[in-house]
Design a protein around this motif. Structure first.
Motif, PDB file in Angstrom:
ATOM      1  N   GLN A   1       0.804  -1.034   0.018  1.00 23.01           N
ATOM      2  CA  GLN A   1       0.090  -0.044  -0.051  1.00 23.01           C
ATOM      3  C   GLN A   1       0.884   1.229  -0.008  1.00 23.01           C
ATOM      4  OE1 GLN A   1      -3.164   0.079   2.965  1.00 23.01           O
ATOM      5  NE2 GLN A   1      -3.838   2.092   2.286  1.00 23.01           N
ATOM      6  N   MET A   2       1.874   1.554   0.955  1.00 20.67           N
ATOM      7  CA  MET A   2       2.738   2.446   0.839  1.00 20.67           C
ATOM      8  C   MET A   2       3.392   2.687  -0.368  1.00 20.67           C
ATOM      9  SD  MET A   2       5.080   2.187   4.580  1.00 20.67           S
ATOM     10  CE  MET A   2       5.782   0.751   4.069  1.00 20.67           C
ATOM     11  N   TYR A   3       3.992   1.733  -1.070  1.00 23.45           N
ATOM     12  CA  TYR A   3       4.451   1.579  -2.420  1.00 23.45           C
ATOM     13  C   TYR A   3       3.502   1.867  -3.474  1.00 23.45           C
ATOM     14  CZ  TYR A   3       7.520   0.224  -6.422  1.00 23.45           C
ATOM     15  OH  TYR A   3       8.537   0.170  -7.562  1.00 23.45           O
ATOM     16  N   THR A   4       2.348   1.612  -3.516  1.00 27.89           N
ATOM     17  CA  THR A   4       1.408   1.850  -4.553  1.00 27.89           C
ATOM     18  C   THR A   4       0.869   3.462  -4.419  1.00 27.89           C
ATOM     19  OG1 THR A   4       0.409  -0.042  -4.578  1.00 27.89           O
ATOM     20  CG2 THR A   4      -0.991   1.461  -5.618  1.00 27.89           C
ATOM     21  N   ASN A   5       0.963   3.868  -3.265  1.00 26.00           N
ATOM     22  CA  ASN A   5       0.481   5.368  -2.992  1.00 26.00           C
ATOM     23  C   ASN A   5       1.783   6.401  -3.115  1.00 26.00           C
ATOM     24  OD1 ASN A   5      -2.172   4.489  -2.652  1.00 26.00           O
ATOM     25  ND2 ASN A   5      -1.940   4.385  -0.550  1.00 26.00           N
ATOM     26  N   ALA A   6       3.112   5.779  -3.159  1.00 23.46           N
ATOM     27  CA  ALA A   6       4.076   6.774  -3.187  1.00 23.46           C
ATOM     28  C   ALA A   6       4.402   7.446  -4.477  1.00 23.46           C
ATOM     29  CB  ALA A   6       5.230   6.041  -2.537  1.00 23.46           C
ATOM     30  N   ASP A   7       5.179   8.681  -4.336  1.00 24.09           N
ATOM     31  CA  ASP A   7       5.630   9.330  -5.698  1.00 24.09           C
ATOM     32  C   ASP A   7       6.940   8.589  -5.841  1.00 24.09           C
ATOM     33  OD1 ASP A   7       7.440  10.252  -4.011  1.00 24.09           O
ATOM     34  OD2 ASP A   7       6.507  12.120  -3.768  1.00 24.09           O
ATOM     35  N   GLU A   8       7.379   8.920  -7.021  1.00 24.34           N
ATOM     36  CA  GLU A   8       8.502   8.149  -7.549  1.00 24.34           C
ATOM     37  C   GLU A   8       9.701   8.330  -6.606  1.00 24.34           C
ATOM     38  OE1 GLU A   8       8.909   6.268 -10.035  1.00 24.34           O
ATOM     39  OE2 GLU A   8       6.567   6.821 -10.463  1.00 24.34           O
ATOM     40  N   MET A   9      10.042   9.390  -5.937  1.00 26.30           N
ATOM     41  CA  MET A   9      11.201   9.424  -5.048  1.00 26.30           C
ATOM     42  C   MET A   9      10.964   8.483  -3.787  1.00 26.30           C
ATOM     43  SD  MET A   9      13.111  12.753  -3.793  1.00 26.30           S
ATOM     44  CE  MET A   9      11.688  13.576  -2.992  1.00 26.30           C
ATOM     45  N   GLU A  10       9.804   8.692  -3.581  1.00 29.20           N
ATOM     46  CA  GLU A  10       9.382   7.829  -2.263  1.00 29.20           C
ATOM     47  C   GLU A  10       9.534   6.233  -2.526  1.00 29.20           C
ATOM     48  OE1 GLU A  10       5.537   9.403  -1.621  1.00 29.20           O
ATOM     49  OE2 GLU A  10       6.206  11.042  -0.040  1.00 29.20           O
ATOM     50  N   LYS A  11       9.120   5.884  -3.939  1.00 24.31           N
ATOM     51  CA  LYS A  11       9.203   4.496  -4.010  1.00 24.31           C
ATOM     52  C   LYS A  11      10.429   4.047  -4.102  1.00 24.31           C
ATOM     53  CE  LYS A  11       5.172   3.966  -7.068  1.00 24.31           C
ATOM     54  NZ  LYS A  11       4.458   3.649  -8.412  1.00 24.31           N
ATOM     55  N   LEU A  12      11.629   4.942  -4.509  1.00 26.63           N
ATOM     56  CA  LEU A  12      12.884   4.448  -4.206  1.00 26.63           C
ATOM     57  C   LEU A  12      13.231   4.092  -3.137  1.00 26.63           C
ATOM     58  CD1 LEU A  12      14.513   6.957  -6.835  1.00 26.63           C
ATOM     59  CD2 LEU A  12      13.983   4.461  -7.407  1.00 26.63           C
ATOM     60  N   LYS A  13      12.856   4.830  -2.009  1.00 27.82           N
ATOM     61  CA  LYS A  13      13.223   4.725  -0.588  1.00 27.82           C
ATOM     62  C   LYS A  13      12.665   3.409  -0.111  1.00 27.82           C
ATOM     63  CE  LYS A  13      14.920   5.691   3.479  1.00 27.82           C
ATOM     64  NZ  LYS A  13      14.309   4.650   4.280  1.00 27.82           N
ATOM     65  N   ILE A  14      11.511   3.273  -0.423  1.00 24.53           N
ATOM     66  CA  ILE A  14      10.435   2.067   0.106  1.00 24.53           C
ATOM     67  C   ILE A  14      11.094   0.756  -0.509  1.00 24.53           C
ATOM     68  CG2 ILE A  14       8.177   0.671  -0.176  1.00 24.53           C
ATOM     69  CD1 ILE A  14       7.076   3.694  -0.261  1.00 24.53           C
ATOM     70  N   ILE A  15      11.697   0.808  -1.704  1.00 24.66           N
ATOM     71  CA  ILE A  15      12.348  -0.538  -2.280  1.00 24.66           C
ATOM     72  C   ILE A  15      13.649  -0.713  -1.536  1.00 24.66           C
ATOM     73  CG2 ILE A  15      13.755  -0.986  -4.446  1.00 24.66           C
ATOM     74  CD1 ILE A  15      10.746  -1.956  -4.921  1.00 24.66           C
TER      75      ILE A  15
ATOM     76  N   ASP B   1      13.864   0.082   1.775  1.00 21.46           N
ATOM     77  CA  ASP B   1      13.680  -0.637   2.803  1.00 21.46           C
ATOM     78  C   ASP B   1      13.240  -1.994   2.714  1.00 21.46           C
ATOM     79  OD1 ASP B   1      14.176   1.748   4.064  1.00 21.46           O
ATOM     80  OD2 ASP B   1      12.165   2.683   4.104  1.00 21.46           O
ATOM     81  N   PHE B   2      12.592  -2.327   1.616  1.00 25.87           N
ATOM     82  CA  PHE B   2      12.092  -3.597   1.132  1.00 25.87           C
ATOM     83  C   PHE B   2      13.205  -4.696   1.091  1.00 25.87           C
ATOM     84  CE2 PHE B   2      10.711  -6.786  -1.845  1.00 25.87           C
ATOM     85  CZ  PHE B   2       9.853  -7.356  -1.282  1.00 25.87           C
ATOM     86  N   ASN B   3      14.072  -4.085   0.376  1.00 24.45           N
ATOM     87  CA  ASN B   3      15.351  -4.893   0.280  1.00 24.45           C
ATOM     88  C   ASN B   3      16.047  -5.209   1.698  1.00 24.45           C
ATOM     89  OD1 ASN B   3      14.968  -5.036  -2.481  1.00 24.45           O
ATOM     90  ND2 ASN B   3      16.607  -3.614  -2.992  1.00 24.45           N
ATOM     91  N   LYS B   4      16.123  -4.282   2.395  1.00 23.48           N
ATOM     92  CA  LYS B   4      16.799  -4.433   3.954  1.00 23.48           C
ATOM     93  C   LYS B   4      15.769  -5.686   4.514  1.00 23.48           C
ATOM     94  CE  LYS B   4      18.803   0.010   4.148  1.00 23.48           C
ATOM     95  NZ  LYS B   4      18.819   1.032   4.584  1.00 23.48           N
ATOM     96  N   PHE B   5      14.640  -5.406   4.425  1.00 22.52           N
ATOM     97  CA  PHE B   5      13.684  -6.401   5.243  1.00 22.52           C
ATOM     98  C   PHE B   5      13.739  -7.933   4.703  1.00 22.52           C
ATOM     99  CE2 PHE B   5       9.565  -8.814   4.696  1.00 22.52           C
ATOM    100  CZ  PHE B   5       9.213  -8.974   5.990  1.00 22.52           C
ATOM    101  N   LEU B   6      13.958  -8.003   3.478  1.00 22.22           N
ATOM    102  CA  LEU B   6      14.209  -9.455   2.806  1.00 22.22           C
ATOM    103  C   LEU B   6      15.806  -9.873   3.325  1.00 22.22           C
ATOM    104  CD1 LEU B   6      13.333  -9.241  -0.907  1.00 22.22           C
ATOM    105  CD2 LEU B   6      11.911  -9.987   0.878  1.00 22.22           C
ATOM    106  N   MET B   7      16.746  -8.999   3.625  1.00 22.93           N
ATOM    107  CA  MET B   7      18.115  -9.594   4.289  1.00 22.93           C
ATOM    108  C   MET B   7      18.158  -9.733   5.736  1.00 22.93           C
ATOM    109  SD  MET B   7      20.587  -7.347   1.538  1.00 22.93           S
ATOM    110  CE  MET B   7      20.036  -5.769   1.842  1.00 22.93           C
ATOM    111  N   ARG B   8      17.082  -9.504   6.414  1.00 19.07           N
ATOM    112  CA  ARG B   8      17.064  -9.130   7.644  1.00 19.07           C
ATOM    113  C   ARG B   8      17.332 -10.410   8.317  1.00 19.07           C
ATOM    114  NH1 ARG B   8      12.044 -10.798   6.352  1.00 19.07           N
ATOM    115  NH2 ARG B   8      10.685 -12.092   7.716  1.00 19.07           N
ATOM    116  N   PRO B   9      18.208 -10.772   9.515  1.00 16.08           N
ATOM    117  CA  PRO B   9      18.336 -12.096  10.040  1.00 16.08           C
ATOM    118  C   PRO B   9      17.016 -13.001  10.392  1.00 16.08           C
ATOM    119  CG  PRO B   9      19.836 -10.357  10.970  1.00 16.08           C
ATOM    120  CD  PRO B   9      18.606  -9.606  10.244  1.00 16.08           C
ATOM    121  N   ARG B  10      16.766 -14.224  10.133  1.00 14.52           N
ATOM    122  CA  ARG B  10      15.538 -14.977  10.411  1.00 14.52           C
ATOM    123  C   ARG B  10      15.797 -16.080  11.067  1.00 14.52           C
ATOM    124  NH1 ARG B  10      11.498 -15.060   5.322  1.00 14.52           N
ATOM    125  NH2 ARG B  10      10.317 -16.231   6.899  1.00 14.52           N
ATOM    126  N   THR B  11      15.120 -16.205  12.137  1.00 14.90           N
ATOM    127  CA  THR B  11      15.145 -17.152  13.130  1.00 14.90           C
ATOM    128  C   THR B  11      14.576 -18.531  12.365  1.00 14.90           C
ATOM    129  OG1 THR B  11      13.095 -16.777  14.412  1.00 14.90           O
ATOM    130  CG2 THR B  11      14.886 -15.932  15.470  1.00 14.90           C
TER     131      THR B  11
END
Length: 323
Positions: free
Chosen positions: A232-246, A248-258
């Motif tokens: 939802q954040m990504y869909t409603n974001a402007d182009e500059m905000e989308k780059l920042k969200i991507i 953050d998303f990449n960091k989320f995918l790389m997070r340590p998982r138990t």
């Protein structure tokens, strides 16, 4: 008052990083003057194969409360124009990559470069953004397996030669194409990776925390739609905000998982008749304190140039429980 301004100028000049010595005719303006424009850069991923364009987005935002204009000298007839928008690429040792821009190779005076170009004037309303996308391979000769850094520079009017520097710096790397043809005595063997092979490489990279390889097999700007906390954040974001969200998303995918991956196996693969999309079902077992939890992942893959990339995922807990 003049002494105070002189002291301020010296302080600013002392703080200019080495990046700026590379850019044409940088002029440091009076610190009292504030530009209405904010400059950031973004990439949809940070690992590229040798056959892909290495694209960077230079995002210009009008940060003022009134409309503002600037002049663009990068005309459509100049694929490697290096005037209004100037990304600078350096290696990890701080050396600029080898430029391929003609006027830089010839050491032409910057005033001469823009003198014969007719600028287009663009106007941005308050908080409006524009994105200029550049393939860095048209500006630089880039080698494989070198970690590069890129920073963006923006000239609101190249003839004026006052420059704005991007607020951020990004790193990227170019690697060998996974399906690249290699010379072989065995002719006629198809070397491209099947969708199921791409998924195996993706999951193997996650299990081994090899994130450079992981992002080679993913299109983050589409894959993000599978995650409700981001979509939802990504869909409603402007182009500059989308780059920042991507980012953050990449960091989320790389997070340590138990619940790390213990094992997986491909169940089935299907490809649509027009070969525009493929589906791969995988059984994945993740660690849990008592016993591993078994999931069925369904990956959707789409063709990007000659390669299959993961664009979506559906996960179901086996025994009918939804993840």
């Amino acid at each position: 008052m003049k002494i105070k301004k002189l002291i301020m100028f010296v302080i600013i000049m002392a703080g200019i990083p080495a990046w700026e010595s590379i850019v044409h005719a940088v002029r440091v303006e009076d610190p009292v003057e504030r530009s209405p424009f904010r400059v950031t850069i973004g990439m949809d991923r940070f690992v590229f194969t040798e056959d892909e364009p290495v694209t960077v987005n230079i995002v210009i935002r009008n940060n003022s409360d009134k409309k503002e204009s600037f002049r663009v000298y990068d005309t459509s007839g100049h694929t490697n124009a290096y005037t209004t928008f100037q990304p600078v690429v350096m290696d990890s040792g701080g050396r600029e990559a080898e430029t391929t821009v003609p006027h830089r190779l010839m050491n032409r005076n910057f005033d001469e470069v823009v003198r014969d170009l007719d600028p287009r004037e663009l106007t941005l309303m308050p908080n409006e953004t524009m994105v200029h996308t550049i393939n860095l391979k048209t500006l630089y000769s880039l080698d494989m397996d070198i970690e590069y850094r890129v920073k963006g520079y923006f000239y609101p009017d190249a003839r004026d030669q006052a420059v704005l520097m991007s607020e951020n710096t990004l790193t990227f790397k170019i690697v060998r194409s996974p399906g690249r043809e290699r010379k072989s005595v065995i002719a006629g063997i198809k070397r491209e990776l099947a969708p199921s092979e791409v998924v195996v490489l993706l999951l193997s990279a996650e299990r081994e925390n090899n994130w450079n390889n992981f992002f080679k097999y993913l299109r983050a700007e589409k894959f993000i739609n599978a995650y409700p906390q981001f979509v939802q954040m990504y869909t409603n974001a402007d182009e500059m905000e989308k780059l920042k969200i991507i980012e953050d998303f990449n960091k989320f995918l790389m997070r340590p998982r138990t619940d790390y991956i213990k094992e997986f196996r491909v169940l089935r693969e299907s490809i649509e008749d027009d070969k525009s999309a493929a589906y791969v079902d995988v059984q994945v077992k993740r660690y849990a304190p008592r016993k591993p939890i078994s999931y069925t992942y369904r990956y959707t893959l789409e063709k990007f140039r000659d390669f299959w990339l993961c664009t979506d995922i559906e996960a179901t807990v086996n025994k009918g429980e939804s993840r």
